[in-house]
Motif scaffolding. Structure first.
Motif, PDB file in Angstrom:
ATOM      1  N   UNK A 111       0.832  -1.201   0.000  1.00 47.94           N
ATOM      2  CA  UNK A 111       0.000   0.000   0.000  1.00 47.94           C
ATOM      3  C   UNK A 111       0.878   1.268   0.000  1.00 47.94           C
ATOM      4  N   UNK A 112       1.992   1.228   0.761  1.00 51.19           N
ATOM      5  CA  UNK A 112       2.897   2.399   0.776  1.00 51.19           C
ATOM      6  C   UNK A 112       3.473   2.652  -0.616  1.00 51.19           C
ATOM      7  N   UNK A 113       3.925   1.583  -1.280  1.00 50.86           N
ATOM      8  CA  UNK A 113       4.487   1.736  -2.622  1.00 50.86           C
ATOM      9  C   UNK A 113       3.448   2.282  -3.595  1.00 50.86           C
ATOM     10  N   UNK A 114       2.226   1.743  -3.507  1.00 50.03           N
ATOM     11  CA  UNK A 114       1.168   2.184  -4.409  1.00 50.03           C
ATOM     12  C   UNK A 114       0.791   3.634  -4.189  1.00 50.03           C
ATOM     13  N   UNK A 115       0.685   4.049  -2.942  1.00 48.38           N
ATOM     14  CA  UNK A 115       0.294   5.430  -2.643  1.00 48.38           C
ATOM     15  C   UNK A 115       1.340   6.419  -3.168  1.00 48.38           C
ATOM     16  N   UNK A 116       2.607   6.074  -2.988  1.00 45.85           N
ATOM     17  CA  UNK A 116       3.658   6.986  -3.455  1.00 45.85           C
ATOM     18  C   UNK A 116       3.615   7.127  -4.977  1.00 45.85           C
ATOM     19  N   UNK A 117       3.359   5.988  -5.649  1.00 46.63           N
ATOM     20  CA  UNK A 117       3.274   6.046  -7.107  1.00 46.63           C
ATOM     21  C   UNK A 117       2.092   6.892  -7.565  1.00 46.63           C
ATOM     22  N   UNK A 118       0.914   6.697  -6.892  1.00 50.47           N
ATOM     23  CA  UNK A 118      -0.268   7.480  -7.265  1.00 50.47           C
ATOM     24  C   UNK A 118      -0.033   8.973  -7.035  1.00 50.47           C
ATOM     25  N   UNK A 119       0.614   9.313  -5.901  1.00 50.46           N
ATOM     26  CA  UNK A 119       0.873  10.722  -5.585  1.00 50.46           C
ATOM     27  C   UNK A 119       1.775  11.366  -6.646  1.00 50.46           C
ATOM     28  N   UNK A 120       2.807  10.649  -7.032  1.00 50.75           N
ATOM     29  CA  UNK A 120       3.720  11.182  -8.058  1.00 50.75           C
ATOM     30  C   UNK A 120       3.004  11.364  -9.388  1.00 50.75           C
ATOM     31  N   UNK A 121       2.099  10.410  -9.722  1.00 48.42           N
ATOM     32  CA  UNK A 121       1.375  10.486 -10.988  1.00 48.42           C
ATOM     33  C   UNK A 121       0.435  11.685 -11.017  1.00 48.42           C
ATOM     34  N   UNK A 122      -0.310  11.936  -9.900  1.00 51.55           N
ATOM     35  CA  UNK A 122      -1.256  13.052  -9.852  1.00 51.55           C
ATOM     36  C   UNK A 122      -0.538  14.397 -10.007  1.00 51.55           C
ATOM     37  N   UNK A 123       0.601  14.540  -9.342  1.00 54.20           N
ATOM     38  CA  UNK A 123       1.324  15.812  -9.442  1.00 54.20           C
ATOM     39  C   UNK A 123       1.844  16.013 -10.864  1.00 54.20           C
ATOM     40  N   UNK A 124       2.307  14.922 -11.462  1.00 54.00           N
ATOM     41  CA  UNK A 124       2.814  15.016 -12.829  1.00 54.00           C
ATOM     42  C   UNK A 124       1.700  15.336 -13.813  1.00 54.00           C
ATOM     43  N   UNK A 125       0.480  14.788 -13.570  1.00 50.36           N
ATOM     44  CA  UNK A 125      -0.647  14.962 -14.493  1.00 50.36           C
ATOM     45  C   UNK A 125      -1.299  16.337 -14.355  1.00 50.36           C
ATOM     46  N   UNK A 126      -1.532  16.815 -13.120  1.00 47.59           N
ATOM     47  CA  UNK A 126      -2.337  18.026 -12.893  1.00 47.59           C
ATOM     48  C   UNK A 126      -1.506  19.252 -12.493  1.00 47.59           C
ATOM     49  N   UNK A 127      -0.213  19.142 -12.509  1.00 44.66           N
ATOM     50  CA  UNK A 127       0.641  20.290 -12.230  1.00 44.66           C
ATOM     51  C   UNK A 127       1.013  20.408 -10.770  1.00 44.66           C
ATOM     52  N   UNK A 128       1.892  21.420 -10.550  1.00 45.44           N
ATOM     53  CA  UNK A 128       2.330  21.607  -9.168  1.00 45.44           C
ATOM     54  C   UNK A 128       1.284  22.376  -8.390  1.00 45.44           C
TER      55      UNK A 128
END
Length: 894
Positions: free
Chosen positions: A622-639
């Protein structure tokens, strides 16, 4: 004992009458002369009268209308078995008794078995047969007789049942100590150590039964109340229908006006809906941006929490791994112990099988020896039979019937010879005064002639005589008859292979003796079952061979075991082996239990470790998945800065769309759409409710009218009366048990003073049952007093507290009251005696209540219904079946 069905054929008026009886209540109706009493008699005769006989009872059965012997078939249930009884009455009468799974019995065997099932004497006829079960068969015109006479006829059975029910339990011992001990035991059965009734005691059960009866009475009273309101319901429904018709017209007018207003409102609502879609789209865009920010914040918080949880999870995994390894080691040790015990049990089982084979070897050897002895006897009888058959074959074919025919032919020869001798006539002229001639030929003195045919004898010129030998019969015919008789006799001798009548008689006697010996030898062979003996010998030899092969096969595995020398020794060895096997199997069971406990513990430890490791792995993933999702959202929707600018634009667009929608909704609010909608809904519901009320009122009026026209299938008032009677019975039973329990307590304390008092209650069980039936007719408190004096029942009295100041003797009661009281006594006797007949007995009333008025007939139905509820089978024959419509019985119309 319960009657199931009956068929009566060629019995007086009945040609072929078939009747099926209800297990509880059967009402048989019909006009006079339709054969009701005849049916009652036929049922009694088939049970108790011997089928074979020519008594007045047998002759009275014969029909003047139908051909054939009187025959009655009865299906009944007795001793837990369904029997089929058929009797054909007459001088050559027959009896057949069958039951499923039992051999068919006929004649005396059937009569004996029937008497045993019914508990009466066997082979009865005349007065003895008519008197059987007189307490259960209430014949026409005998219903008002004193029933105590029938009680005395059943005295032994009644006393036995009353004693079993507790009527004389306190008077059975001559020793006060033993009696007191029994009273104390009874006291302990009823009461707890604190003096309260036990839950399992009859007293506690009677209290529960009384409560249940009160509840049933309340339900019956409520139903009577409901019926009383039906008339008012019919009137109210009519008034309601008139009002509803007027209301429906007004409601339809109001609904039309509200519909026009609703059209205008719908137009404004459509415009507001279009504007609301634009507002929703702006709000959805704003909400999407806000939710995205919320998701990013939540994911950052969840990552921080997971990092905090992971440290203790790693330490717990190490502890659980160590515990699981220890549990697995304990399981291995327990498994080894179980396998060792199983091997020992298997060894003991093989020893037992060997002992069983040894015993089978001895048993099959003994059986083969017995069959061999039987085979020797069969061979001897067959040799004897062959000798007899050879002697029979050597004899001429002259049996008793042939001898009789030969004797008849010899008698015919003798008769023909005698006739011939008597027929011939002789003439001798001794002296003559003139010429004598016979058929024209002269006969001088001293001459003789034999006449065989008719001839004329002349004596001079003065006399002429015609002579006919044998009275006119031809002598030649007699000779021919003698010749034919002799030829037939000689032919019969030749055919029989003998030369004389004496030889024929001796030959026939010899043949009869040989046939008798032949029958004896054949009977001996049949008794030895000679036909099946070869198969039995073959089977026994095969069994012996198989047994010895089994012994050899099993003994090869255990050469150290010494085989037993006899069957008795083999049984002892088998018993010892079984005991050893039992010990080994108990050890297997013990080690199996230990192994299963160790396996359970090991499984729990392994499951706990597995569950913990799964939980740890789930958190890491779950920790690995959450970190990946967080990085993806920031990359997709901006800073953070870009997302904040987009959020401000969305808020402004949402405010503009909301202002336009608010203006349109202001116009719509002025039209009050909700009020108009509620008005429409209210009016529509009012119309529907008014229509439903109209239909319901019509239904209520129709139902009420139907119930007012007909009483229905049951009588609520009768049910209420029955419920009240049951309440009275239950409360009376509870009161009797309470008094009895109190008496036990008092007797427990003052045994000596109360010993005689208990003897007075000897007939209480019978009287209580009689009273239960009388209360159905005369109300609560009605009692019957039955005295038992000098080893006999006597002194029947009726006590009705609601009418009579005291008790009245049976003899002075009116005819109708005697009928009703006698019926109650008979029903109570049948109920007491039914315990010895599978809990039920049939009670037949043949027009037994002809003196009872209509009001009492209604109460009588309560009494008869109660009797059926208590297990009796009621058969009621009446000319007026309508008087018993409330009995709830199966009706048969003749």
């Amino acid at each position: 004992m319960r009657l199931l069905s009956a068929t009566v054929s060629n019995y007086r008026i009945h040609k072929d009458l078939k009747v099926t009886f209800d297990p509880h209540r059967t009402l048989i109706g019909g006009l006079n002369e339709t054969g009701k009493s005849t049916l009652a008699e036929a049922l009694h005769r088939v049970l108790f009268l011997r089928a074979k006989g020519n008594t007045s009872e047998h002759r009275a059965m014969v029909s003047t209308l139908h051909q054939g012997h009187p025959e009655v078939s009865l299906s009944f249930e007795g001793q837990g078995i369904v029997w089929q009884l058929t009797k054909r009455f007459g001088s050559s009468g027959t009896t057949t008794l069958t039951a499923t799974g039992r051999p068919t019995l006929t004649g005396e065997a059937a009569e004996t078995e029937l008497a045993r099932v019914l508990g009466v004497g066997c082979g009865l006829s005349g007065k003895d047969a008519r008197g059987q079960w007189a307490h259960l068969w209430i014949w026409q015109h005998q219903s008002a007789e004193d029933p105590t006479e029938h009680a005395n006829q059943q005295k032994d059975q009644l006393l036995h049942r009353l004693q079993t029910m507790g009527g004389a339990a306190a008077m059975q011992s001559a020793h006060d100590t033993l009696t007191a001990m029994r009273v104390a035991e009874r006291h302990e059965e009823i009461f707890t150590s604190q003096g309260k009734p036990k839950a399992s005691s009859d007293l506690a059960k009677a209290g529960a039964a009384a409560s249940a009866a009160l509840e049933a009475e309340a339900a019956a009273a409520a139903r009577v109340k409901t019926m009383e309101t039906e008339a008012a319901t019919w009137l109210d429904a009519g008034s309601e229908l008139t009002r509803l018709a007027r209301d429906l017209v007004q409601l339809r007018q109001q609904l039309a006006e509200a519909g026009r207003q609703q059209i205008l409102i719908r137009q404004q609502q459509e415009e507001a809906a279009r504007q609301a879609q634009a507002d929703l789209a702006a709000a959805a865009a704003l909400q999407d941006l806000e939710q995205r920010e919320s998701v990013l914040t939540g994911m950052r918080q969840e990552l921080a929490a997971l990092e905090t949880e992971l440290a203790p999870q790693h330490a717990g995994a190490t502890v659980l791994s160590t515990a699981s390894a220890e549990a697995q080691s304990a399981l291995s040790a327990a498994t080894r112990s179980f396998e060792q015990a199983s091997e020992a049990a298997q060894q003991a089982r093989h020893h037992q099988d060997l002992a069983q084979a040894w015993l089978a070897g001895h048993d099959t050897g003994a059986a083969l020896e017995r069959l061999t002895s039987r085979a020797a006897a069969v061979a001897a009888h067959r040799v004897n039979l062959a000798k007899v058959n050879q002697e029979l074959a050597a004899l001429p074919a002259m049996d008793t019937a042939a001898l009789a025919r030969l004797e008849k032919l010899a008698a015919a020869v003798q008769s023909a010879t005698a006739s011939l001798t008597a027929m011939a006539a002789g003439i001798e002229v001794l002296a003559a005064a003139g010429p004598v001639s016979l058929a024209g030929e002269p006969l001088p003195p001293g001459s003789q002639r034999i006449l065989t045919d008719e001839a004329e004898l002349s004596l001079g010129t003065d006399y002429q005589i015609r002579i006919r030998p044998g009275g006119g019969t031809s002598l030649a015919g007699a000779r021919e008859a003698q010749r034919l008789a002799r030829e037939q006799f000689d032919a019969a001798l030749t055919k029989g292979g003998v030369v004389s009548l004496e030889e024929a008689a001796a030959t026939a006697a010899r043949r009869t003796g040989l046939l008798a010996r032949q029958g004896v030898e054949a009977a001996s062979l049949s008794s030895l079952q000679a036909e099946s003996l070869p198969r039995e010998l073959e089977a026994a030899g095969g069994a012996r061979t198989a047994a010895m092969a089994e012994v050899a096969r099993r003994a090869a595995a255990f050469p150290e075991l010494v085989p037993p020398a006899s069957a008795e020794e083999a049984r002892e060895v088998l018993t010892a082996m079984k005991a050893a096997l039992a010990v080994a199997e108990r050890e297997v069971a013990r080690t199996r239990t230990l192994r299963e406990a160790a396996a359970g513990h090991a499984a729990k430890s392994a499951a706990a470790l597995q569950q913990h490791e799964a939980s740890l792995m789930e958190r890491l993933n779950r920790r690995t998945g959450l970190q990946a999702k967080l990085d993806y959202l920031i990359e997709t929707h901006g800073d953070d800065a870009a997302r904040a600018s987009a959020l401000a634009v969305a808020k402004e667009h949402r405010q503009t769309a909301a202002a336009v929608l608010a203006a349109t909704r202001k116009v719509l609010d002025d039209l009050q759409p909700e009020l108009n909608g509620r008005t429409l809904q209210r009016l529509q519901q009012s119309l529907e409710m008014a229509a439903a009320q109209q239909a319901a009122a019509e239904t209520r009026r129709a139902v009420a009218e139907d119930k007012l026209r007909s009483d229905g299938s049951t009588d609520p008032a009768a049910e209420l009366a029955l419920a009240r009677a049951r309440v009275a019975t239950a409360e009376d039973h509870l009161l009797r048990l309470t008094r009895h329990a109190s008496a036990i307590q008092l007797l427990h304390q003052t045994f000596a003073a109360e010993q005689q008092a208990m003897a007075d209650r000897f007939t209480a069980p019978l009287a209580d049952r009689i009273s239960g039936y009388l209360e159905c007719i005369y109300g609560p408190g009605a009692r019957a007093v039955v005295q038992f004096e000098k080893q006999a029942f006597a002194g029947l009295h009726l006590h009705r507290p609601q009418r009579d100041s005291g008790s009245l003797a049976f003899e002075i009661l009116s005819g109708g009251t005697r009928e009703q009281t006698a019926a109650a006594v008979r029903l109570a006797m049948a109920e007491v005696l039914a315990a010895g007949h599978d809990g039920t007995l049939p009670v037949l009333f043949d027009d037994a209540f002809t003196h009872s008025d209509p009001a009492r007939l209604a109460s009588l139905q309560n009494m008869l219904y109660l009797a059926a509820e208590r297990g009796l089978q009621i058969l009621l024959l009446t000319c007026n079946p309508g008087d018993y419509a409330g009995l709830g019985a199966r009706t048969v119309t003749l």
